[in-house]
Design a protein around this motif. Structure first.
Motif, PDB file in Angstrom:
ATOM      1  N   ALA A   1      -4.174   7.321   2.516  1.00  0.00           N
ATOM      2  CA  ALA A   1      -4.150   6.369   1.412  1.00  0.00           C
ATOM      3  C   ALA A   1      -4.943   6.912   0.228  1.00  0.00           C
ATOM      4  CB  ALA A   1      -4.735   5.024   1.868  1.00  0.00           C
ATOM      5  N   GLY A   2      -4.344   6.874  -0.960  1.00  0.00           N
ATOM      6  CA  GLY A   2      -4.997   7.348  -2.168  1.00  0.00           C
ATOM      7  C   GLY A   2      -4.952   8.840  -2.372  1.00  0.00           C
ATOM      8  N   GLN A   3      -4.372   9.584  -1.438  1.00  0.00           N
ATOM      9  CA  GLN A   3      -4.300  11.043  -1.569  1.00  0.00           C
ATOM     10  C   GLN A   3      -3.160  11.443  -2.495  1.00  0.00           C
ATOM     11  OE1 GLN A   3      -3.231  13.034   2.019  1.00  0.00           O
ATOM     12  NE2 GLN A   3      -4.115  14.987   1.433  1.00  0.00           N
TER      13      GLN A   3
ATOM     14  N   PRO B   1       0.340   5.383  -1.137  1.00  0.00           N
ATOM     15  CA  PRO B   1       0.037   3.944  -1.090  1.00  0.00           C
ATOM     16  C   PRO B   1      -0.957   3.618   0.027  1.00  0.00           C
ATOM     17  CG  PRO B   1       2.179   4.379  -0.122  1.00  0.00           C
ATOM     18  CD  PRO B   1       1.708   5.677  -0.702  1.00  0.00           C
ATOM     19  N   SER B   2      -1.376   2.384   0.081  1.00  0.00           N
ATOM     20  CA  SER B   2      -2.357   1.960   1.082  1.00  0.00           C
ATOM     21  C   SER B   2      -1.739   1.781   2.459  1.00  0.00           C
ATOM     22  CB  SER B   2      -3.015   0.648   0.647  1.00  0.00           C
ATOM     23  OG  SER B   2      -2.026  -0.367   0.458  1.00  0.00           O
ATOM     24  N   LYS B   3      -0.421   1.634   2.529  1.00  0.00           N
ATOM     25  CA  LYS B   3       0.245   1.501   3.818  1.00  0.00           C
ATOM     26  C   LYS B   3       1.599   2.206   3.762  1.00  0.00           C
ATOM     27  CE  LYS B   3       2.307  -2.984   2.638  1.00  0.00           C
ATOM     28  NZ  LYS B   3       2.482  -4.389   3.053  1.00  0.00           N
TER      29      LYS B   3
ATOM     30  N   THR C   1       5.361   3.126   3.536  1.00  0.00           N
ATOM     31  CA  THR C   1       6.404   2.482   2.743  1.00  0.00           C
ATOM     32  C   THR C   1       7.588   3.425   2.592  1.00  0.00           C
ATOM     33  OG1 THR C   1       6.831   1.304   0.674  1.00  0.00           O
ATOM     34  CG2 THR C   1       5.541   3.322   0.525  1.00  0.00           C
TER      35      THR C   1
ATOM     36  N   VAL D   1       1.578   6.685   6.102  1.00  0.00           N
ATOM     37  CA  VAL D   1       0.174   6.726   5.689  1.00  0.00           C
ATOM     38  C   VAL D   1      -0.714   6.682   6.922  1.00  0.00           C
ATOM     39  CG1 VAL D   1      -1.628   5.554   4.377  1.00  0.00           C
ATOM     40  CG2 VAL D   1       0.707   5.613   3.498  1.00  0.00           C
TER      41      VAL D   1
ATOM     42  N   GLU E   1      -3.762   5.822   9.027  1.00  0.00           N
ATOM     43  CA  GLU E   1      -4.695   4.707   8.936  1.00  0.00           C
ATOM     44  C   GLU E   1      -6.076   5.054   9.484  1.00  0.00           C
ATOM     45  OE1 GLU E   1      -2.843   1.439  10.865  1.00  0.00           O
ATOM     46  OE2 GLU E   1      -1.076   1.440   9.557  1.00  0.00           O
TER      47      GLU E   1
ATOM     48  N   HIS F   1     -11.130  11.260   3.883  1.00  0.00           N
ATOM     49  CA  HIS F   1     -10.258  10.958   5.005  1.00  0.00           C
ATOM     50  C   HIS F   1     -10.518  11.879   6.204  1.00  0.00           C
ATOM     51  CE1 HIS F   1      -8.225  13.853   2.298  1.00  0.00           C
ATOM     52  NE2 HIS F   1      -7.897  14.453   3.415  1.00  0.00           N
TER      53      HIS F   1
END
Length: 535
Positions: free
Chosen positions: A16-18, A70-72, A74, A100, A102, A130
């Motif tokens: 996430a955010g990478q 994204p955070s999850k 998709t 993604v 977790e 991460h």
């Protein structure tokens, strides 16, 4: 006339955010050179970004979108407008699934001969949000230097800190070994490391070439190569076609033909390789340079599947110069990108993804409507193993669940198998359902069923391609108007040739040469008997 949009990989992995690159290619057939708009849309159909791509016939145009993951997990859609003269409209868009992670990637790094390479690498990994890193450097026989991601202060200890058992190693997704790691290794630890990779789906990366100083390596079964005695210095890093096909270069890292690789500082201390073991992929080569000529080529970056896990090898030193030298800095953060993308790619190349207890494999990634596809699930967590199910999401949003059958593989490990038959075209998403409460993340896979040919498709032959095919096979192209002349010449009846007589008996025993040889052999035998007093 047609314009086809495609992606090299329909399943991408990221944190996430990478920073994440979604690559695509455009292929033009029967169209004039032009600029084409390509859009990136989210799962709800909202446009996120767009770009203009110049495309001409016969040469694929390659580009991509750079986004933050994204955070999850998709799904994204890439699409381009349908040109009025196109005969097909169902290949102007494609789907990309982003998985993604977790959980953090847990890394253990052991270095027996500290150098700039190991120092820079450990520092780089600890800076990644991460990643959870534990690094141990051997200073002397009684002194070890340890530092963890959650501790800003290093710890000096007299204890040889290295995971002792398979259970200890299972806490990590990746084990990185530097040079001269002999002091860390005992027979029990080596056997645990093998089991960790072979049976537990772990990943081991030999980051600085040959990991032990002795000629006979205790890690020989894990190493992708057999080592020679000589070393090579001052060579350039060059990605291979296999590295591009594996999805490392051209997607996660710059393409093989990028000028970046020739502009970066040279590397050194590559060890001679006498054998590349089976099931090993050479992702990059080293090339020595003598003046303007290119000399010897040898493997520099290799990866090998071993059981359920993976072993990687970087054959050389000096990558720290990619981050230290000013001229390298001007080319971008090549050092950080190389290591982070390589480690993340290795984690996804293994059968199990970081932090996951299940793996999911398909018999194929592409097929036809009505054609069954097999699904296999493996497990590496604590026993007793839970009973998983498989959730299948169709392209039109329908959901169904499969109950796989439990069985054992050749090594006695628990596994499950099932099959499903797609009844429509598009991208089918499959995922494991873990029944345990507070279960870790589960793997996903994508199965693509392309659209069949339509009535409006132009199925007429391609004269240019047929001409090339004829030239390549020493043939020739026939025009309709010349077909009659060709048949009149080639289809003439041939004169019948009649041969009278049967088989001819030619005995070989009455040849003069054979008779002379027999006489010589008998005479030699008689002479030997006389010499031994037997005659």
């Amino acid at each position: 006339a047609d314009l086809a949009l495609a992606t090299g990989r329909q399943l991408l992995t990221a944190f996430a955010g990478q920073k994440l690159r979604i690559p695509f290619s455009l292929v033009s057939t029967g169209l004039e050179p032009q600029k084409v708009e390509v859009s990136l849309c989210d799962d709800a159909g909202n446009e996120m970004a767009k770009t203009m791509v110049e495309v001409s016939q016969g040469k694929p145009a390659v580009s991509g979108f750079d986004i933050l993951a994204p955070s999850k997990s998709t799904r994204y859609t890439l699409k381009t407008p349908v040109i009025p003269v196109e005969v097909r409209s169902n290949n102007n868009q494609t789907l990309v699934n982003v998985r993604v992670f977790e959980t953090k990637t847990r890394v253990f790094l052991a270095e027996g001969a500290p150098y700039w390479d190991s120092k820079f690498l450990a520092q780089l990994l600890r800076q990644q949000q991460h990643m959870d890193v534990q690094s141990v450097h051997r200073l002397t026989d009684e002194r070890y230097f340890r530092i963890d991601s959650d501790s800003a202060d290093p710890t000096e200890t007299g204890t040889n800190v290295f995971p002792e058992t398979v259970a200890d190693l299972a806490r990590y997704d990746l084990v990185i070994l530097g040079k001269n790691t002999d002091a860390f290794l005992t027979p029990a630890r080596v056997e645990a490391l093998r089991s960790y990779v072979r049976d537990g789906g772990g990943a081991v990366l030999f980051a600085r070439g040959k990991p032990v100083s002795s000629e006979t390596s205790a890690l020989a079964t894990l190493e992708p190569v057999s080592w020679g005695a000589q070393t090579v210095s001052d060579f350039r890093f060059k990605p291979t076609a296999d590295g591009v096909a594996a999805g490392l270069f051209g997607q996660a890292l710059p393409a093989a033909d990028s000028t970046l690789w020739t502009a970066l500082p040279t590397l050194k201390d590559a060890r001679q390789i006498t054998e590349v073991k089976p099931f090993t992929r050479i992702l990059a080569e080293g090339s020595t340079e003598t003046g303007a000529a290119t000399g010897e080529r040898f493997p520099v970056l290799l990866v090998r599947r071993y059981g359920q896990g993976v072993c990687g090898l970087v054959n050389g030193d000096g990558l720290w110069k990619w981050d230290f030298f000013p001229e390298a800095r001007e080319l971008g953060n090549s050092y950080e990108d190389f290591w982070i993308q390589l480690i993340q790619w290795m984690a996804s190349y293994s059968e199990f993804l970081p932090g996951q207890d299940f793996s999911l494999r398909l018999g194929s990634v592409r097929g036809e409507v009505g054609q069954p596809v097999s699904v296999t699930i493996s497990y590496r967590g604590r026993l007793p193993a839970p009973t998983p199910r498989i959730r299948v999401l169709s392209p039109d949003g329908r959901t169904m669940e499969l109950a796989p059958a439990m069985m054992s593989d050749d090594a006695g490990r628990t596994m499950w198998r099932a099959s499903f038959t797609p009844d429509g075209t598009g991208a089918w998403s499959l995922g494991v359902v873990d029944p345990r409460p507070e279960a870790p993340s589960v793997p996903e896979a994508v199965y693509t069923v392309p659209a069949p040919a339509e009535e409006t498709d132009d199925l007429s032959p391609d004269p240019v391609f047929l001409q090339k095919l004829a030239e390549a096979t020493q043939g020739r192209v026939l025009r309709r108007e010349s077909l009659g002349d060709f048949l009149s010449v080639q289809m003439q009846p041939k004169d019948t040739v009649v041969k009278d007589g049967g088989a001819v008996w030619k005995p070989a025993w009455d040849l003069p040469g054979l008779a002379f040889l027999l006489v010589v052999l008998f005479a030699l035998e008689w002479w030997l008997r006389r010499r031994q007093g037997l005659a």
